[in-house]
Motif scaffolding. Structure first.
Motif, mmCIF file in Angstrom:
data_model
loop_
_atom_site.group_PDB
_atom_site.id
_atom_site.type_symbol
_atom_site.label_atom_id
_atom_site.label_comp_id
_atom_site.label_asym_id
_atom_site.label_seq_id
_atom_site.Cartn_x
_atom_site.Cartn_y
_atom_site.Cartn_z
ATOM 1 N N HIS A 59 -13.865 36.941 -11.616
ATOM 2 C CA HIS A 59 -13.115 37.739 -10.858
ATOM 3 C C HIS A 59 -12.856 37.061 -9.367
ATOM 4 C CE1 HIS A 59 -13.077 41.114 -13.393
ATOM 5 N NE2 HIS A 59 -14.284 41.163 -13.654
ATOM 6 N N PRO A 60 -11.591 37.003 -8.880
ATOM 7 C CA PRO A 60 -11.558 36.846 -7.484
ATOM 8 C C PRO A 60 -12.319 37.861 -6.643
ATOM 9 C CG PRO A 60 -9.604 36.840 -8.452
ATOM 10 C CD PRO A 60 -10.541 37.223 -9.434
ATOM 11 N N VAL A 61 -13.399 37.796 -5.750
ATOM 12 C CA VAL A 61 -14.110 38.727 -5.333
ATOM 13 C C VAL A 61 -13.946 38.606 -3.792
ATOM 14 C CG1 VAL A 61 -16.682 39.538 -4.850
ATOM 15 C CG2 VAL A 61 -16.028 38.264 -7.025
ATOM 16 N N THR A 62 -13.745 39.793 -3.115
ATOM 17 C CA THR A 62 -13.725 40.163 -1.842
ATOM 18 C C THR A 62 -14.920 41.137 -1.357
ATOM 19 O OG1 THR A 62 -11.379 39.710 -2.137
ATOM 20 C CG2 THR A 62 -12.155 41.024 0.177
ATOM 21 N N GLY A 63 -15.762 40.580 -0.351
ATOM 22 C CA GLY A 63 -16.741 41.536 0.246
ATOM 23 C C GLY A 63 -16.318 41.873 1.664
ATOM 24 N N VAL A 64 -16.975 42.964 2.210
ATOM 25 C CA VAL A 64 -17.103 43.131 3.709
ATOM 26 C C VAL A 64 -18.339 43.209 4.093
ATOM 27 C CG1 VAL A 64 -16.553 45.526 3.671
ATOM 28 C CG2 VAL A 64 -15.958 44.118 5.727
ATOM 29 N N GLU A 65 -18.946 42.614 5.129
ATOM 30 C CA GLU A 65 -20.258 42.909 5.497
ATOM 31 C C GLU A 65 -20.603 42.545 7.068
ATOM 32 O OE1 GLU A 65 -23.591 43.642 4.545
ATOM 33 O OE2 GLU A 65 -24.029 43.009 6.416
ATOM 34 N N LEU A 66 -21.181 43.532 7.775
ATOM 35 C CA LEU A 66 -21.264 43.514 9.218
ATOM 36 C C LEU A 66 -22.135 42.113 9.719
ATOM 37 C CD1 LEU A 66 -20.507 45.476 11.363
ATOM 38 C CD2 LEU A 66 -22.969 46.533 10.930
ATOM 39 N N SER A 67 -23.220 41.916 8.823
ATOM 40 C CA SER A 67 -24.067 40.897 9.429
ATOM 41 C C SER A 67 -23.892 39.683 8.866
ATOM 42 C CB SER A 67 -25.529 41.146 9.079
ATOM 43 O OG SER A 67 -26.314 40.025 9.273
ATOM 44 N N PRO A 68 -23.399 38.561 10.095
ATOM 45 C CA PRO A 68 -23.128 37.113 9.729
ATOM 46 C C PRO A 68 -24.672 36.280 9.111
ATOM 47 C CG PRO A 68 -23.349 37.573 12.274
ATOM 48 C CD PRO A 68 -23.429 38.758 11.583
ATOM 49 N N VAL A 69 -25.640 36.988 9.405
ATOM 50 C CA VAL A 69 -27.032 36.809 8.745
ATOM 51 C C VAL A 69 -27.025 36.805 7.412
ATOM 52 C CG1 VAL A 69 -29.642 36.884 8.610
ATOM 53 C CG2 VAL A 69 -28.488 36.998 10.937
ATOM 54 N N ALA A 70 -26.560 37.918 6.957
ATOM 55 C CA ALA A 70 -26.298 38.161 5.495
ATOM 56 C C ALA A 70 -25.168 37.323 4.687
ATOM 57 C CB ALA A 70 -26.088 39.678 5.366
ATOM 58 N N VAL A 71 -24.312 37.002 5.437
ATOM 59 C CA VAL A 71 -22.978 36.418 4.958
ATOM 60 C C VAL A 71 -23.697 34.950 4.699
ATOM 61 C CG1 VAL A 71 -20.645 35.880 5.236
ATOM 62 C CG2 VAL A 71 -21.470 37.812 5.838
ATOM 63 N N ARG A 72 -24.042 34.293 5.851
ATOM 64 C CA ARG A 72 -24.544 32.881 5.698
ATOM 65 C C ARG A 72 -25.477 33.063 4.466
ATOM 66 N NH1 ARG A 72 -26.150 32.777 10.364
ATOM 67 N NH2 ARG A 72 -24.194 32.065 11.362
ATOM 68 N N ALA A 73 -26.404 33.752 4.705
ATOM 69 C CA ALA A 73 -27.530 33.552 3.552
ATOM 70 C C ALA A 73 -26.997 33.816 2.053
ATOM 71 C CB ALA A 73 -28.577 34.570 3.559
ATOM 72 N N PHE A 74 -25.884 34.849 2.054
ATOM 73 C CA PHE A 74 -25.240 34.914 0.471
ATOM 74 C C PHE A 74 -24.433 33.344 0.153
ATOM 75 C CE2 PHE A 74 -21.328 35.347 -2.090
ATOM 76 C CZ PHE A 74 -21.950 35.764 -3.060
ATOM 77 N N PHE A 75 -23.771 32.762 0.913
ATOM 78 C CA PHE A 75 -23.117 31.588 0.628
ATOM 79 C C PHE A 75 -24.287 30.505 0.504
ATOM 80 C CE2 PHE A 75 -19.461 33.967 1.900
ATOM 81 C CZ PHE A 75 -18.439 33.446 1.266
ATOM 82 N N ARG A 76 -25.082 30.323 1.305
ATOM 83 C CA ARG A 76 -26.182 29.356 1.101
ATOM 84 C C ARG A 76 -27.143 29.465 -0.355
ATOM 85 N NH1 ARG A 76 -29.370 30.287 5.537
ATOM 86 N NH2 ARG A 76 -30.763 31.359 4.267
ATOM 87 N N GLU A 77 -27.532 30.815 -0.544
ATOM 88 C CA GLU A 77 -28.412 31.163 -1.761
ATOM 89 C C GLU A 77 -27.491 30.992 -2.978
ATOM 90 O OE1 GLU A 77 -30.323 34.772 -0.674
ATOM 91 O OE2 GLU A 77 -31.265 34.009 1.150
ATOM 92 N N SER A 78 -26.309 31.193 -2.720
ATOM 93 C CA SER A 78 -25.410 31.231 -4.112
ATOM 94 C C SER A 78 -24.742 29.549 -4.304
ATOM 95 C CB SER A 78 -24.093 32.228 -4.132
ATOM 96 O OG SER A 78 -24.550 33.140 -3.382
ATOM 97 N N ARG A 79 -25.316 28.827 -3.304
ATOM 98 C CA ARG A 79 -24.817 27.270 -3.379
ATOM 99 C C ARG A 79 -23.159 27.180 -3.473
ATOM 100 N NH1 ARG A 79 -29.633 26.808 -6.138
ATOM 101 N NH2 ARG A 79 -31.310 25.435 -5.174
ATOM 102 N N LEU A 80 -22.748 27.983 -2.666
ATOM 103 C CA LEU A 80 -21.180 28.124 -2.544
ATOM 104 C C LEU A 80 -20.877 27.804 -1.077
ATOM 105 C CD1 LEU A 80 -20.414 31.660 -4.346
ATOM 106 C CD2 LEU A 80 -20.648 29.131 -5.378
ATOM 107 N N PRO A 81 -20.594 26.344 -0.947
ATOM 108 C CA PRO A 81 -20.098 26.011 0.807
ATOM 109 C C PRO A 81 -19.070 26.715 1.183
ATOM 110 C CG PRO A 81 -20.493 24.322 -1.130
ATOM 111 C CD PRO A 81 -20.412 25.374 -1.731
ATOM 112 N N PRO A 82 -19.175 27.508 2.208
ATOM 113 C CA PRO A 82 -18.034 28.333 2.669
ATOM 114 C C PRO A 82 -17.265 27.610 3.668
ATOM 115 C CG PRO A 82 -19.825 28.834 3.801
ATOM 116 C CD PRO A 82 -20.321 27.905 2.827
ATOM 117 N N LYS A 83 -15.808 27.950 3.771
ATOM 118 C CA LYS A 83 -14.858 27.794 5.033
ATOM 119 C C LYS A 83 -14.979 29.000 5.961
ATOM 120 C CE LYS A 83 -11.945 24.102 3.307
ATOM 121 N NZ LYS A 83 -11.384 23.684 2.220
ATOM 122 N N ARG A 84 -14.627 28.781 7.202
ATOM 123 C CA ARG A 84 -14.894 30.050 8.070
ATOM 124 C C ARG A 84 -13.562 30.074 8.862
ATOM 125 N NH1 ARG A 84 -20.093 30.542 11.641
ATOM 126 N NH2 ARG A 84 -20.278 28.477 11.013
#
Ligand SMILES: C[S@@+](CC[C@H](N)C(=O)[O-])C[C@H]1O[C@@H](n2cnc3c(N)ncnc32)[C@H](O)[C@@H]1O
Length: 223
Positions: free
Chosen positions: A63-88
């Protein structure tokens, strides 16, 4: 508009006070997701997503997945722990983090617009309502309804505390609050309800009060 709770959530994430975070994919997601009968490439929206492993599971289904989350700490941790390098990139009041089919808007859910959710076929909602103060829950559902495409289905997972005087059989019915919140323009189907002993934050299990785990399938349309 910023709500006083935002600072509490932000501080909680900074201090790693995230008892709600699960270290495995939610069993109800695994069990009930097939009932939505989605195509693998159907887009899924996950409101108030934290750094949930459920996001990654949905992504791995194709699935293409779209989330929304208030905390940048959470979002950064999600991409890092999932090993998905993000563009911002900035998107108005929100910051858009993305890796291929996986995207998370960082900021307030109420700043999302319909143009951010084009093509979404399903919502996976775990614990969003519990996260919001009672006075914001009706606005949450109204905003969700306003920005979702019309043909969207919602898989809603809730955990409710059982009042002392409430019987177990009554507690296994659809909750009055959910019925009221989704009364206008939705059909609600309770797919699962089970009572559990409550787990207190120390990890100990206590017999009382009990909590009730429920899974609802919610579709547009009048009952
Ligand atoms: C109870 S947690 C649930 C997280 C996730 N659904 C899960 O299953 O782990 C609620 C999350 O919502 C976020 N949150 C609270 N208010 C929000 C808002 N107005 N907009 C976006 N995220 C919000 C919090 O930072 C927190 O990560």
């Amino acid at each position: 508009m910023s709500h006083p709770d935002h600072a509490l959530w932000q501080a909680g994430w900074r201090a790693n006070r995230i008892d709600f975070h699960q270290h495995e994919v939610n069993p109800s997601l695994l069990r009930f997701w097939p009932e939505l009968a989605l195509a693998a490439n159907d887009r899924v929206f996950v409101p108030l997503c934290g750094k949930s492993l459920d996001l990654l599971w949905l992504y791995r289904q194709g699935h293409p997945v779209t989330g929304v989350e208030l905390s940048p700490v959470a979002v950064r941790a999600f991409f890092r722990e999932s090993r998905l390098p993000p563009k911002r990139a900035s998107r108005g009041a929100l910051v858009h983090w993305a890796h291929e089919r996986m995207e998370v808007f960082c900021g307030d859910f109420f700043q999302l617009g319909a143009s951010d959710l084009v093509g979404v076929k399903a919502v996976y909602d775990r614990a969003s309502l519990t996260a919001l103060p009672e006075e914001l829950r009706a606005s949450y559902v109204a905003h969700l309804s306003a920005i979702l495409p019309a043909d969207c289905v919602i898989l809603l997972l809730t955990v409710e505390d059982l009042d002392d005087e409430e019987s177990e059989s009554a507690a296994l019915e659809p909750s009055e609050e959910i019925q009221l919140l989704y009364a206008d323009g939705f059909q609600i189907e309770l797919r699962y309800a089970e009572c559990f002993p409550a787990v207190i934050p120390t990890g100990d299990i206590v017999a009382e009060p009990r909590s009730v785990h429920k899974v609802y399938l919610i579709r547009r349309g009048q009952p």
